[in-house]
Design a protein around this motif. Structure first.
Motif, PDB file in Angstrom:
ATOM      1  N   ALA A  86      84.326  66.967 -33.864  1.00  0.00           N
ATOM      2  CA  ALA A  86      84.532  68.522 -34.013  1.00  0.00           C
ATOM      3  C   ALA A  86      85.915  68.744 -33.827  1.00  0.00           C
ATOM      4  N   GLU A  87      86.623  67.967 -33.405  1.00  0.00           N
ATOM      5  CA  GLU A  87      88.199  68.175 -33.289  1.00  0.00           C
ATOM      6  C   GLU A  87      88.935  67.705 -34.502  1.00  0.00           C
ATOM      7  N   TYR A  88      90.239  68.076 -34.675  1.00  0.00           N
ATOM      8  CA  TYR A  88      91.034  67.769 -35.830  1.00  0.00           C
ATOM      9  C   TYR A  88      91.682  66.386 -35.667  1.00  0.00           C
ATOM     10  N   ILE A  89      90.743  65.289 -36.209  1.00  0.00           N
ATOM     11  CA  ILE A  89      91.068  63.983 -35.736  1.00  0.00           C
ATOM     12  C   ILE A  89      91.493  63.161 -37.065  1.00  0.00           C
ATOM     13  N   TYR A  90      91.125  63.924 -38.272  1.00  0.00           N
ATOM     14  CA  TYR A  90      91.394  63.124 -39.731  1.00  0.00           C
ATOM     15  C   TYR A  90      92.243  64.427 -40.466  1.00  0.00           C
ATOM     16  N   PHE A  91      92.915  63.932 -41.362  1.00  0.00           N
ATOM     17  CA  PHE A  91      93.623  65.301 -42.028  1.00  0.00           C
ATOM     18  C   PHE A  91      92.650  65.595 -43.021  1.00  0.00           C
ATOM     19  N   HIS A  92      92.455  66.682 -43.689  1.00  0.00           N
ATOM     20  CA  HIS A  92      91.863  67.191 -44.601  1.00  0.00           C
ATOM     21  C   HIS A  92      92.353  66.852 -46.111  1.00  0.00           C
ATOM     22  N   THR A  93      93.457  66.651 -46.347  1.00  0.00           N
ATOM     23  CA  THR A  93      94.085  66.239 -47.453  1.00  0.00           C
ATOM     24  C   THR A  93      94.915  64.999 -47.677  1.00  0.00           C
ATOM     25  N   ASP A  94      94.451  63.993 -46.634  1.00  0.00           N
ATOM     26  CA  ASP A  94      95.089  62.534 -46.531  1.00  0.00           C
ATOM     27  C   ASP A  94      94.217  61.726 -45.967  1.00  0.00           C
ATOM     28  N   HIS A  95      94.231  60.304 -46.212  1.00  0.00           N
ATOM     29  CA  HIS A  95      93.354  59.294 -45.856  1.00  0.00           C
ATOM     30  C   HIS A  95      93.671  58.914 -44.411  1.00  0.00           C
ATOM     31  N   HIS A  96      94.670  59.280 -43.698  1.00  0.00           N
ATOM     32  CA  HIS A  96      94.717  58.856 -42.556  1.00  0.00           C
ATOM     33  C   HIS A  96      94.270  59.821 -41.154  1.00  0.00           C
ATOM     34  N   TRP A  97      94.275  59.306 -40.004  1.00  0.00           N
ATOM     35  CA  TRP A  97      94.029  60.036 -39.011  1.00  0.00           C
ATOM     36  C   TRP A  97      94.920  60.814 -38.602  1.00  0.00           C
ATOM     37  N   THR A  98      94.715  61.830 -37.763  1.00  0.00           N
ATOM     38  CA  THR A  98      96.006  62.545 -37.063  1.00  0.00           C
ATOM     39  C   THR A  98      96.278  61.710 -35.775  1.00  0.00           C
ATOM     40  N   ALA A  99      97.386  62.281 -35.088  1.00  0.00           N
ATOM     41  CA  ALA A  99      97.765  61.547 -33.932  1.00  0.00           C
ATOM     42  C   ALA A  99      96.573  61.947 -32.844  1.00  0.00           C
ATOM     43  N   ARG A 100      96.031  62.869 -32.843  1.00  0.00           N
ATOM     44  CA  ARG A 100      94.812  63.118 -32.144  1.00  0.00           C
ATOM     45  C   ARG A 100      93.774  62.248 -32.248  1.00  0.00           C
ATOM     46  N   GLY A 101      93.398  61.849 -33.476  1.00  0.00           N
ATOM     47  CA  GLY A 101      92.590  60.891 -33.898  1.00  0.00           C
ATOM     48  C   GLY A 101      92.974  59.496 -33.164  1.00  0.00           C
ATOM     49  N   ALA A 102      94.287  59.113 -33.388  1.00  0.00           N
ATOM     50  CA  ALA A 102      94.707  57.839 -33.075  1.00  0.00           C
ATOM     51  C   ALA A 102      94.625  57.694 -31.497  1.00  0.00           C
ATOM     52  N   TYR A 103      94.752  59.080 -30.928  1.00  0.00           N
ATOM     53  CA  TYR A 103      94.532  59.131 -29.346  1.00  0.00           C
ATOM     54  C   TYR A 103      93.294  58.417 -28.938  1.00  0.00           C
ATOM     55  N   TYR A 104      92.482  58.867 -29.529  1.00  0.00           N
ATOM     56  CA  TYR A 104      91.002  58.383 -29.363  1.00  0.00           C
ATOM     57  C   TYR A 104      90.827  57.046 -29.494  1.00  0.00           C
ATOM     58  N   ALA A 105      91.458  56.374 -30.359  1.00  0.00           N
ATOM     59  CA  ALA A 105      91.452  55.075 -30.533  1.00  0.00           C
ATOM     60  C   ALA A 105      92.358  54.196 -29.419  1.00  0.00           C
ATOM     61  N   TYR A 106      93.321  54.979 -28.948  1.00  0.00           N
ATOM     62  CA  TYR A 106      94.109  54.546 -27.936  1.00  0.00           C
ATOM     63  C   TYR A 106      93.321  54.517 -26.665  1.00  0.00           C
ATOM     64  N   GLU A 107      92.433  55.493 -26.423  1.00  0.00           N
ATOM     65  CA  GLU A 107      91.662  55.408 -25.245  1.00  0.00           C
ATOM     66  C   GLU A 107      90.930  54.046 -25.369  1.00  0.00           C
ATOM     67  N   MET A 108      90.485  53.878 -26.338  1.00  0.00           N
ATOM     68  CA  MET A 108      89.591  52.569 -26.245  1.00  0.00           C
ATOM     69  C   MET A 108      90.258  51.290 -26.212  1.00  0.00           C
ATOM     70  N   PHE A 109      91.432  51.328 -26.798  1.00  0.00           N
ATOM     71  CA  PHE A 109      92.338  50.037 -26.397  1.00  0.00           C
ATOM     72  C   PHE A 109      92.638  50.034 -25.123  1.00  0.00           C
ATOM     73  N   CYS A 110      93.124  51.078 -24.315  1.00  0.00           N
ATOM     74  CA  CYS A 110      93.222  51.038 -22.629  1.00  0.00           C
ATOM     75  C   CYS A 110      91.933  50.688 -22.152  1.00  0.00           C
ATOM     76  N   GLN A 111      90.909  51.068 -22.661  1.00  0.00           N
ATOM     77  CA  GLN A 111      89.708  50.561 -21.820  1.00  0.00           C
ATOM     78  C   GLN A 111      89.457  48.838 -21.787  1.00  0.00           C
ATOM     79  N   GLU A 112      89.891  48.365 -23.252  1.00  0.00           N
ATOM     80  CA  GLU A 112      89.753  47.033 -23.256  1.00  0.00           C
ATOM     81  C   GLU A 112      90.623  46.172 -22.611  1.00  0.00           C
ATOM     82  N   LYS A 113      92.145  46.789 -22.623  1.00  0.00           N
ATOM     83  CA  LYS A 113      93.270  46.245 -21.735  1.00  0.00           C
ATOM     84  C   LYS A 113      93.196  46.648 -20.324  1.00  0.00           C
TER      85      LYS A 113
END
Length: 444
Positions: free
Chosen positions: A247-274
């Motif tokens: 429900a958050e702005y985690i992917y761009f509407h006009t582009d195939h990349h995730w936003t920095a906020r989307g990348a942050y939620y991936a970073y959370e999972m890297f932190c969990q693994e690390k």
């Protein structure tokens, strides 16, 4: 009757004259070689150059075909004419649809094999799988179930673009074997991590929409690849966390990349693994750039629906340092901000605020950390928005784009004392054969 015939004759003559004038003007404009562009800002590519003449190309006709391609690709105002044509088609309800599901049939995704052993900590004690936090259980559901349509190569609904995904087992198996080979090459030297990043369609669109389009379950595809890997490769599963925050702005509407906020939620999972504690999102200063229109605009034949819903690029600045050294494709090195001001760039290039875009090799030295910790991120463009989140955890953060670098992991580990290597790739790269040669060439 005679007057009507005369009137019809005048109308036909006027149409012929108008068409001839337009044709004459367009032909004249086509001769203005000094107006021909060299690059396309919308498509982010270098345009076709005038072909060089050779006898073989001349006699078999290739030379003249190449001239035709050059003429069409570099015609003055080409992008504006494409956009005008798409706008006209929109008004008439005309669609040049390409329903990808009719030309690409996804393979069924086999069930991933169960892990041979439960995850364990450094002492070898099994660690239970983490359960969703209470915060995640109550998050708003942003799943999109509104039906849309294909325009060019892009699925569009509610003025947002989505690139669809189709699982191919041969590609997934080949990629997994490649990662296992890389572990055999360097696994005794470093801690090896793999993060496969889902695209927006898999995270944002309702399952019923994906089924209607013949698309694959991206979460299941990623877990299938992970299930084929050497058990000593650390896999970072980001799909569920992104889906929980859709429900958050985690992917761009006009582009195939995730936003920095989307990348942050991936970073959370890297932190969990690390075993790191992630720094809160709100504890960072930001830069914002309005009006971003990315790759989906060109892939959708410059859809007016995409153009009407431009993005805002929000970049979060690391707390300890924002300085990096970047090696360009030319081999030149520059000192540059990791998060840079791109407000004077064309709107289509605003994603370049992250790490100066795609380059062979870059490094950030965080002088506030002095423990010698170092990570190498082997990435595609999804990694650009992810890398800044690592800066406050390591003394050195290195990253390379596997498509452009000639370095090898063993060489970089020896040269820079790297302990962790993270392969971060989009799901397209992680389940196809396209990147195997590049990954193997640097995974030595």
């Amino acid at each position: 009757m005679k007057n009507r015939k005369q009137l019809n004759g005048y109308v036909r003559g006027a149409k012929i004259l108008a068409f001839s004038l337009v044709l004459l003007v367009m032909s004249f404009v086509g001769l203005l070689w000094f107006l021909r562009p060299d690059t396309s800002v919308v498509e982010k590519r270098t345009l076709t150059t005038f072909p060089s003449l050779s006898w073989s190309d001349f006699w078999d006709g290739t030379f003249f075909k190449n001239i035709d391609t050059w003429y069409a690709d570099t015609y003055p105002m080409r992008e504006g004419l494409i956009s005008a044509n798409q706008t006209l088609q929109d008004h008439y309800g005309i669609r040049s649809d390409q329903i990808i599901g009719e030309t690409i049939v996804a393979d069924d995704i086999p069930d991933a094999p169960p892990p041979s052993t439960a995850p364990a900590d450094d002492a070898g004690i099994p660690v239970p799988s983490p359960s969703p936090s209470p915060e995640q259980e109550t998050l708003e559901d942003g799943t999109v179930d509104q039906l849309g349509e294909m325009v060019g190569q892009i699925y569009i609904t509610e003025n947002c673009g989505y690139g669809l995904y189709y699982f191919l087992q041969d590609g997934a198996d080949t990629f997994a074997r490649t990662m296992n080979q890389i572990y055999d090459n360097v696994g005794d030297k470093v801690n090896l991590y793999l993060m496969i990043c889902p695209n927006s369609a898999g995270v944002m669109l309702d399952d019923s929409v994906l089924r209607d389009m013949g698309c694959s379950d991206e979460g299941k595809a990623i877990e299938y690849v992970y299930g084929q890997l050497n058990e000593n490769i650390h896999t970072v599963s980001v799909y569920d966390n992104l889906r929980a925050h859709n429900a958050e702005y985690i992917y761009f509407h006009t582009d195939h990349h995730w936003t920095a906020r989307g990348a942050y939620y991936a970073y959370e999972m890297f932190c969990q693994e690390k075993g790191f504690t992630p720094f809160p999102l709100e504890d960072h200063e930001t830069m914002e750039f309005d009006g971003f229109v990315g790759t989906f605009y060109s892939y959708s034949n410059q859809s007016s629906e995409i153009a009407s819903n431009p993005d805002t690029v929000v970049a979060y600045i690391p707390n300890d340092t924002n300085d990096m050294k970047v090696t360009m494709a030319s081999g030149e090195t520059y000192d540059w901000p990791l998060i840079s001001d791109v407000s004077t760039y064309p709107e289509s290039e605003y994603y370049g605020t992250f790490g100066c875009g795609d380059n062979p090799f870059s490094v950030v030295h965080n002088e506030k950390i002095t423990d010698g910790s170092a990570i190498m991120v082997v990435k595609d463009s999804y990694g650009n928005a992810f890398v800044p989140w690592l800066v406050d955890h390591y003394e050195y953060v290195y990253w390379c784009d596997y498509r452009y670098t000639s370095n090898t992991i063993s060489q970089m580990v020896e040269d820079y004392g790297i302990q962790d290597v993270l392969y971060e790739v989009s799901i397209y790269s992680g389940t196809t054969n396209n990147v195997v040669s590049e990954l193997l060439s640097i995974g030595q």
